[in-house]
Design a protein around this motif. Structure first.
Motif, PDB file in Angstrom:
ATOM      1  N   SER A 157       0.569  -0.888   0.114  1.00  0.00           N
ATOM      2  CA  SER A 157      -0.196  -0.034  -0.002  1.00  0.00           C
ATOM      3  C   SER A 157       0.645   1.482  -0.013  1.00  0.00           C
ATOM      4  O   SER A 157       2.313   1.164   0.572  1.00  0.00           O
ATOM      5  CB  SER A 157      -1.019  -0.662   1.508  1.00  0.00           C
ATOM      6  N   THR A 206      -5.073   6.453   1.910  1.00  0.00           N
ATOM      7  CA  THR A 206      -3.306   4.841   1.984  1.00  0.00           C
ATOM      8  C   THR A 206      -4.019   4.503   0.958  1.00  0.00           C
ATOM      9  O   THR A 206      -6.226   4.149   1.616  1.00  0.00           O
ATOM     10  CB  THR A 206      -3.425   4.076   3.251  1.00  0.00           C
ATOM     11  N   ALA A 208      -4.726   0.478  -2.085  1.00  0.00           N
ATOM     12  CA  ALA A 208      -3.638  -0.549  -2.048  1.00  0.00           C
ATOM     13  C   ALA A 208      -2.886  -0.514  -3.410  1.00  0.00           C
ATOM     14  O   ALA A 208      -3.472   0.223  -4.849  1.00  0.00           O
ATOM     15  CB  ALA A 208      -4.595  -1.519  -2.611  1.00  0.00           C
ATOM     16  N   LYS A 254      -7.881   2.721   1.726  1.00  0.00           N
ATOM     17  CA  LYS A 254      -7.673   2.003   2.925  1.00  0.00           C
ATOM     18  C   LYS A 254      -7.814   3.167   4.066  1.00  0.00           C
ATOM     19  O   LYS A 254      -7.280   4.509   4.224  1.00  0.00           O
ATOM     20  CB  LYS A 254      -6.455   0.936   3.348  1.00  0.00           C
TER      21      LYS A 254
ATOM     22  N   GLN B   4      -8.305  -2.291   3.901  1.00  0.00           N
ATOM     23  CA  GLN B   4      -9.251  -2.071   2.414  1.00  0.00           C
ATOM     24  C   GLN B   4     -11.177  -1.728   2.593  1.00  0.00           C
ATOM     25  O   GLN B   4     -11.438  -2.839   2.983  1.00  0.00           O
ATOM     26  CB  GLN B   4      -8.923  -3.047   2.230  1.00  0.00           C
TER      27      GLN B   4
END
Lengths: 257, 14
Positions: A157, A206, A208, A254, B4
């Motif tokens: 990430s 943040t 991925a 995230k 996530q």
């Protein structure tokens, strides 16, 4: 009948190359105003939204709304049979169960035709709210692609922080940490080379890298990319398609639990 | 550690 002739056929090739790893099947919505597509990846973390306006085609004919469900891997394979300078026509007969792709060489002395069976796709459409973003960063798409690739060496990430000074990408993982900082460009020869930050307020999020890496496959479509950020909302990554539309990707951030 | 989120937490179904 639906028929859309795209003089710059390679735009379609680049588009499908950019989304085929993210989305397997997609519904192309054909309307008199143009062609659009919206699809989420299988894990519901990201979304692709494509718009190609009718005036970008020559000619464009759409008598009534049609939904063409197409397997993108199949479409990508078929498009590999076209040359980069081919003119590409997409056609669908009324009540037909296939989409026809025609590749025409610039001198019109070579014509190939592929008939693709349509697939039934249960496609959930999402409503994307209008958002006033805290920060909008514009940068060369090749630079975006490079930073995403470089950050992947470190972890899965990346934290992207926008401030009045510029934008900072940072990642850390088991082997260590690293960052790339881009300052706002002061003077550049070409606007396409510029980095600009339109800032309402500083923001840090943040994401991925796996998804950003897939989005960056759209870099051949446009010399620049726009990244729009707001606290705790999905990132918008936009590539403009010549003068005819856009390819947008949304990615859920995230969030610390 | 950051988790996530699903896109469905932000966008509603039509």
């Amino acid at each position: 009948m639906f028929e859309a002739r795209l003089p710059q056929g390679q735009i379609l090739k680049k588009l499908i190359e950019a989304v085929r790893e993210l989305v397997t099947d997609a519904n192309f919505e054909c309307k008199p105003s143009g062609l659009s597509l919206q699809a989420m990846d299988s894990s519901h973390v990201s979304l692709v939204s494509l718009l190609m306006r009718a005036d970008g085609f020559d000619p464009y004919q759409c008598d009534r709304n049609r939904t063409l469900g197409i397997n993108l891997r199949t479409l990508a394979s078929v498009l590999k049979c076209s040359s980069n300078d081919d003119i590409i026509t997409i056609r669908a007969e009324d009540d037909g169960d296939s989409a026809i792709l025609i590749f025409e060489s610039p001198s019109s002395d070579r014509l190939s035709e592929f008939d693709l069976k349509l697939v039934d796709i249960d496609n959930e459409q999402l409503v994307i709210p209008d958002t006033q973003y805290d920060a909008v960063v514009r940068m060369p798409s090749a630079e975006f692609q490079r930073i995403v690739r470089d950050m992947q060496i470190l972890g899965d990430s990346v934290t992207i922080a926008c401030s009045k000074d510029g934008v900072k990408f940072s990642a850390n993982g088991e082997i260590g940490s690293g960052s790339v900082r881009l300052k706002q460009s002061s003077a550049v020869d070409s606007e396409d080379d510029a980095v600009t930050v339109d800032l309402q307020q500083a923001v840090s999020l943040t994401f991925a890298l796996r998804y950003l890496s897939l989005f960056s496959k759209a870099a051949p479509l446009s010399p620049t990319v726009t990244l729009s950020f707001s606290k705790d909302v999905p990132l918008l990554v936009e590539f403009r398609i010549a003068d005819m539309g856009h390819l947008r990707f949304y990615l859920a951030p995230k969030i610390d639990e | 550690r950051a988790a996530q989120k699903s896109l469905l937490a932000f966008f509603s179904r039509q």
